[in-house]
Write a protein that holds these residues in place. Structure first.
Motif, short mmCIF file in Angstrom:
data_model
loop_
_atom_site.label_atom_id
_atom_site.label_comp_id
_atom_site.label_asym_id
_atom_site.label_seq_id
_atom_site.Cartn_x
_atom_site.Cartn_y
_atom_site.Cartn_z
N PHE A 143 0.84 -1.20 0.00
CA PHE A 143 0.00 0.00 0.00
C PHE A 143 0.87 1.25 0.00
O PHE A 143 0.63 2.18 -0.77
CB PHE A 143 -0.92 -0.01 1.23
N ASP A 144 1.89 1.27 0.86
CA ASP A 144 2.80 2.42 0.92
C ASP A 144 3.49 2.63 -0.41
O ASP A 144 3.62 3.76 -0.89
CB ASP A 144 3.85 2.22 2.02
N TRP A 145 3.96 1.55 -1.04
CA TRP A 145 4.68 1.68 -2.30
C TRP A 145 3.77 2.27 -3.38
O TRP A 145 4.20 3.11 -4.16
CB TRP A 145 5.21 0.31 -2.75
N ILE A 146 2.54 1.84 -3.43
CA ILE A 146 1.61 2.30 -4.47
C ILE A 146 1.15 3.74 -4.22
O ILE A 146 1.10 4.54 -5.14
CB ILE A 146 0.40 1.36 -4.58
N PHE A 147 0.79 4.07 -2.98
CA PHE A 147 0.10 5.33 -2.71
C PHE A 147 0.93 6.41 -2.02
O PHE A 147 0.49 7.55 -1.94
CB PHE A 147 -1.16 5.07 -1.89
N ARG A 148 2.11 6.12 -1.51
CA ARG A 148 2.87 7.13 -0.78
C ARG A 148 3.60 8.08 -1.74
O ARG A 148 4.28 7.66 -2.65
CB ARG A 148 3.88 6.49 0.17
N ASP A 149 3.40 9.38 -1.51
CA ASP A 149 4.06 10.44 -2.28
C ASP A 149 5.56 10.35 -2.03
O ASP A 149 6.00 10.37 -0.88
CB ASP A 149 3.51 11.80 -1.85
N ARG A 150 6.35 10.26 -3.08
CA ARG A 150 7.80 10.09 -2.94
C ARG A 150 8.50 11.34 -2.44
O ARG A 150 9.62 11.27 -1.95
CB ARG A 150 8.42 9.67 -4.27
N THR A 151 7.85 12.49 -2.54
CA THR A 151 8.50 13.73 -2.10
C THR A 151 8.10 14.14 -0.70
O THR A 151 8.92 14.63 0.06
CB THR A 151 8.20 14.89 -3.08
N THR A 152 6.82 13.95 -0.34
CA THR A 152 6.35 14.41 0.97
C THR A 152 6.17 13.28 1.97
O THR A 152 6.11 13.53 3.17
CB THR A 152 5.00 15.15 0.84
N GLY A 153 6.03 12.05 1.48
CA GLY A 153 5.83 10.92 2.36
C GLY A 153 4.39 10.69 2.78
O GLY A 153 4.10 9.75 3.51
N VAL A 154 3.46 11.52 2.32
CA VAL A 154 2.05 11.34 2.68
C VAL A 154 1.36 10.44 1.65
O VAL A 154 1.81 10.31 0.51
CB VAL A 154 1.29 12.69 2.80
N ILE A 155 0.26 9.82 2.07
CA ILE A 155 -0.53 8.99 1.16
C ILE A 155 -1.27 9.93 0.20
O ILE A 155 -1.97 10.84 0.63
CB ILE A 155 -1.52 8.12 1.94
N THR A 156 -1.11 9.70 -1.09
CA THR A 156 -1.76 10.54 -2.10
C THR A 156 -2.51 9.65 -3.08
O THR A 156 -1.90 8.96 -3.90
CB THR A 156 -0.73 11.40 -2.87
N ILE A 157 -3.83 9.65 -2.96
CA ILE A 157 -4.67 8.88 -3.88
C ILE A 157 -5.27 9.83 -4.91
O ILE A 157 -5.29 9.55 -6.10
CB ILE A 157 -5.76 8.12 -3.11
#
Length: 103
Positions: free
Chosen positions: A13-27
């Protein structure tokens, strides 16, 4: 569910949805300029549907705005989900344009 399986699901889930720059979940994100243009031009084309060539030009503008958004997501999406969303939208748009041309 055992702890190992839960950890695997969480990592996926983290790999798919986590923003690579901010670290927040971005759907989903607040619409940006290309999506606002797409929405506005789509509504305008619908309202001008009886106007012939005006509706056609507005539809072309809407398609270009959506393609702009989709390509931007494919190239600069913040996570794999956003890149997939852009690619799927681009594929759908290509199919839609092809269907329109064949009709």
């Amino acid at each position: 569910m055992d702890q190992g399986r839960t950890g695997t699901i969480r990592r996926g889930f983290d790999w798919i949805f986590r923003d690579r720059t901010t670290g927040v979940i971005t759907i989903a994100q607040w619409p940006n300029l290309p999506l606002w243009l797409f929405g506005g031009l789509t509504v305008a084309a619908w309202l001008a549907r009886e106007a012939g060539s005006l509706a056609t030009w507005l539809t072309i503008g809407a398609d270009l705005a959506l393609a702009w958004w989709a390509l931007d997501e494919v190239l600069r999406g913040v996570n794999p989900w956003r890149r997939f969303l852009g690619a799927a939208t681009l594929a759908g748009l290509i199919a839609l344009v092809a269907l329109r041309r064949s009709a």
